[in-house]
Design an enzyme around this catalytic site. Structure first.
Site, PDB file in Angstrom:
ATOM      1  N   HIS A 154       3.122   7.898   7.369  1.00  0.00           N
ATOM      2  CA  HIS A 154       4.042   7.563   6.294  1.00  0.00           C
ATOM      3  C   HIS A 154       5.469   7.983   6.650  1.00  0.00           C
ATOM      4  O   HIS A 154       5.678   8.992   7.320  1.00  0.00           O
ATOM      5  CB  HIS A 154       3.583   8.219   4.995  1.00  0.00           C
ATOM      6  CG  HIS A 154       2.210   7.787   4.593  1.00  0.00           C
ATOM      7  ND1 HIS A 154       1.105   8.595   4.794  1.00  0.00           N
ATOM      8  CD2 HIS A 154       1.758   6.632   4.045  1.00  0.00           C
ATOM      9  CE1 HIS A 154       0.031   7.956   4.364  1.00  0.00           C
ATOM     10  NE2 HIS A 154       0.392   6.762   3.917  1.00  0.00           N
TER      11      HIS A 154
ATOM     12  N   SER B 291       0.832  -1.201   0.000  1.00  0.00           N
ATOM     13  CA  SER B 291       0.000   0.000   0.000  1.00  0.00           C
ATOM     14  C   SER B 291       0.869   1.254   0.000  1.00  0.00           C
ATOM     15  O   SER B 291       1.929   1.278  -0.626  1.00  0.00           O
ATOM     16  CB  SER B 291      -0.973  -0.038   1.188  1.00  0.00           C
ATOM     17  OG  SER B 291      -0.281  -0.219   2.410  1.00  0.00           O
TER      18      SER B 291
ATOM     19  N   ASP C  42       3.694  12.494   8.428  1.00  0.00           N
ATOM     20  CA  ASP C  42       2.333  12.854   8.813  1.00  0.00           C
ATOM     21  C   ASP C  42       1.799  11.997   9.959  1.00  0.00           C
ATOM     22  O   ASP C  42       0.603  11.976  10.215  1.00  0.00           O
ATOM     23  CB  ASP C  42       1.391  12.733   7.609  1.00  0.00           C
ATOM     24  CG  ASP C  42       1.452  11.345   6.966  1.00  0.00           C
ATOM     25  OD1 ASP C  42       2.093  10.442   7.542  1.00  0.00           O
ATOM     26  OD2 ASP C  42       0.853  11.155   5.889  1.00  0.00           O
TER      27      ASP C  42
END
Length: 258
Positions: A190, A14, A187
């Site tokens: 990530h 992902s 953030d």
């Protein structure tokens, strides 16, 4: 496919995979390090969970391809581990189903060829306070928590032991850095360049330690076109050229601890 085929390292997962080719990202570092030795291919899809990955598995890794990857670095878990949305839709996948989905993917990828290897990455930890700063309360009803990431990571490591597959517990490895919560994310979710460096170090530890044949560790892999040539730069003796095909740069030495 271009000529002079190299081993293929496929990064599949992902957003932790998709964003790994950002400047300073761990995928970009691997691609740079393995120049002339392996092709690092990005197959990252932000927002995906293991259900979505299974739907695309045969398209991404068809078993009838004449050339199969030498290594697949597989990451799913962060989206699966989010809290279930009240609507019943969304990225959450219950833990037992997540483990079964990972088991299916690992078995499929290992079955591509006798020389296809798998390394699973667990979910990294998250900085919940930073997530709230960046996203506000938009994700409250499907929150990603550090405890949830821990649980899914532990169960994935257990599965990999059962299947004799290499696993890197990023949830643990990243938190070994004292200031991980402030430095390892862009953030809260990530990875930053600092977090990415940890991932690269852990991957290289595995590749150096395992006894795979052929080896996929950088120092043990041949370079493309290693032959001497009269067209390289002339050396100090003024009579011969300097073959740089296997030259190890100072930054590479740092990664390889040599």
């Amino acid at each position: 496919m271009v000529g002079c085929r190299r081993p293929q390292f496929v990064l599949f997962g992902s957003s932790v995979i998709q964003m790994s080719f950002n400047v300073g990202g761990w995928g970009a570092i691997l691609a740079d390090l393995y120049a002339r030795k392996a092709d690092v291919l990005l197959r990252g899809y932000s927002g995906w969970n293991t259900r979505m990955a299974l739907q695309a598995l045969d398209k991404l890794f068809p078993k009838d391809e004449p050339v199969q990857p030498s290594l697949v670095i597989l990451y799913f878990g962060g989206n699966d581990a989010t809290k279930p949305h009240p609507s019943g839709i969304g990225s959450h996948v219950p833990l037992p189903e997540y483990i079964e989905n990972m088991k299916t993917m690992i078995a499929h990828i290992r079955g591509l060829s006798d020389e296809t290897r798998v390394i699973c990455l667990t979910s990294p930890p998250v900085n919940e306070a930073r997530i709230r700063q960046v996203f506000g309360n938009a994700l409250d009803d499907q929150a990603r928590t550090n405890d949830g990431c821990c649980l899914y990571s532990e169960k994935l490591v257990e599965l990999c032991k059962e299947m004799d597959v290499e696993a890197i517990n990023l949830w643990t490895a990243i938190q070994e850095k004292d200031d991980w919560a402030d430095t390892c994310f862009i953030d809260g979710i990530h990875l930053s360049s600092e977090g990415s460096q940890i991932v690269v170090k852990e991957i290289l530890k595995v590749l150096k330690r395992v006894d795979w044949e052929p080896s996929l560790y950088w120092l043990k892999m041949p370079s493309d076109f290693p032959e001497d040539s009269p067209y390289y730069v002339v050396g100090p003796d003024g009579k011969t050229t300097v073959n740089v095909s296997n030259h190890i740069c100072s930054w590479q030495r740092g990664w390889l601890n040599i």
